[in-house]
Design a protein around this motif. Sequence first.
Motif, PDB file in Angstrom:
ATOM      1  N   GLU A  41       0.846  -1.193   0.000  1.00 17.21           N
ATOM      2  CA  GLU A  41       0.000   0.000   0.000  1.00 17.21           C
ATOM      3  C   GLU A  41       0.883   1.245   0.000  1.00 17.21           C
ATOM      4  OE1 GLU A  41      -3.262   2.236   2.854  1.00 17.21           O
ATOM      5  OE2 GLU A  41      -2.778   0.129   3.231  1.00 17.21           O
ATOM      6  N   ILE A  42       0.678   2.104  -0.990  1.00 16.78           N
ATOM      7  CA  ILE A  42       1.473   3.340  -1.111  1.00 16.78           C
ATOM      8  C   ILE A  42       0.884   4.393  -0.183  1.00 16.78           C
ATOM      9  CG2 ILE A  42       2.214   5.187  -2.659  1.00 16.78           C
ATOM     10  CD1 ILE A  42       2.032   3.174  -4.967  1.00 16.78           C
ATOM     11  N   ALA A  59      -7.356   2.029  -5.255  1.00 11.39           N
ATOM     12  CA  ALA A  59      -6.398   1.974  -4.160  1.00 11.39           C
ATOM     13  C   ALA A  59      -4.985   2.126  -4.714  1.00 11.39           C
ATOM     14  CB  ALA A  59      -6.530   0.653  -3.419  1.00 11.39           C
ATOM     15  N   ASN A  60      -4.175   2.896  -4.022  1.00 13.19           N
ATOM     16  CA  ASN A  60      -2.790   3.119  -4.462  1.00 13.19           C
ATOM     17  C   ASN A  60      -1.923   1.993  -3.931  1.00 13.19           C
ATOM     18  OD1 ASN A  60      -3.552   5.486  -5.697  1.00 13.19           O
ATOM     19  ND2 ASN A  60      -3.053   6.754  -3.946  1.00 13.19           N
ATOM     20  N   VAL A  61      -1.667   1.008  -4.793  1.00 14.97           N
ATOM     21  CA  VAL A  61      -0.857  -0.147  -4.417  1.00 14.97           C
ATOM     22  C   VAL A  61       0.234  -0.350  -5.460  1.00 14.97           C
ATOM     23  CG1 VAL A  61      -2.663  -1.315  -3.102  1.00 14.97           C
ATOM     24  CG2 VAL A  61      -2.429  -1.769  -5.541  1.00 14.97           C
ATOM     25  N   ARG A  76      -0.174   0.743 -11.083  1.00 15.98           N
ATOM     26  CA  ARG A  76      -1.129   1.028 -12.156  1.00 15.98           C
ATOM     27  C   ARG A  76      -1.847   2.340 -11.885  1.00 15.98           C
ATOM     28  NH1 ARG A  76      -2.579  -2.743 -15.786  1.00 15.98           N
ATOM     29  NH2 ARG A  76      -4.682  -1.927 -15.912  1.00 15.98           N
ATOM     30  N   SER A  77      -2.184   3.028 -12.974  1.00 16.93           N
ATOM     31  CA  SER A  77      -2.979   4.236 -12.889  1.00 16.93           C
ATOM     32  C   SER A  77      -3.872   4.270 -14.125  1.00 16.93           C
ATOM     33  CB  SER A  77      -2.084   5.468 -12.856  1.00 16.93           C
ATOM     34  OG  SER A  77      -2.879   6.633 -12.826  1.00 16.93           O
ATOM     35  N   LEU A  78      -5.146   4.491 -13.905  1.00 17.83           N
ATOM     36  CA  LEU A  78      -6.147   4.371 -14.962  1.00 17.83           C
ATOM     37  C   LEU A  78      -6.005   2.970 -15.559  1.00 17.83           C
ATOM     38  CD1 LEU A  78      -5.946   7.931 -16.550  1.00 17.83           C
ATOM     39  CD2 LEU A  78      -7.689   7.059 -15.002  1.00 17.83           C
ATOM     40  N   LEU A  79      -5.779   2.831 -16.845  1.00 16.86           N
ATOM     41  CA  LEU A  79      -5.606   1.514 -17.440  1.00 16.86           C
ATOM     42  C   LEU A  79      -4.164   1.276 -17.870  1.00 16.86           C
ATOM     43  CD1 LEU A  79      -8.876   1.360 -19.563  1.00 16.86           C
ATOM     44  CD2 LEU A  79      -8.409   0.283 -17.364  1.00 16.86           C
TER      45      LEU A  79
END
Length: 141
Positions: A41-42, A59-61, A76-79
């Motif tokens: 977890e970021i 979730a920021n992972v 990952r961010s968006l796709l």
Amino acid sequence: MLLNVSYNNKEITRKIDAEVGKPFPLKDRIKMGGIGSPKLEIKEASVEIRNLLILDNNANVCNIEIRPKGIILGFRSLLESYALVIPFYKLTIYKGDMAIYSVYRDHYFVKVLADTKAVQKFFKKLLDYKADTAPTSIEDL
């Protein structure tokens, strides 16, 4: 170096392999007891990474893969999939208060929560591997 690795691009693969080495063969992965981290977890990140993470509501992972000459921190961010490629000679890891590990490369950083034994065991494996493969003299570089 922060790269978009969403698409199979031979030039990006070549850059990553030159920086941190090719992936371990299956035999070595089994011998090491795995080369990937659990889901991390970021909690905090540098500006460039934070700007990518805030684009969606997920979730920021992230996860970390050990390579022969460094690590790849993926998220990952968006796709899109991104990789922060860090060779061992530029890798700095700090253990902070409340089970937070900070992973640095130059001006990029990611702070992750290490609230489980599995995460702490992975970071111990990573630091041990880095110490074992570090050059012992200037000629080894």
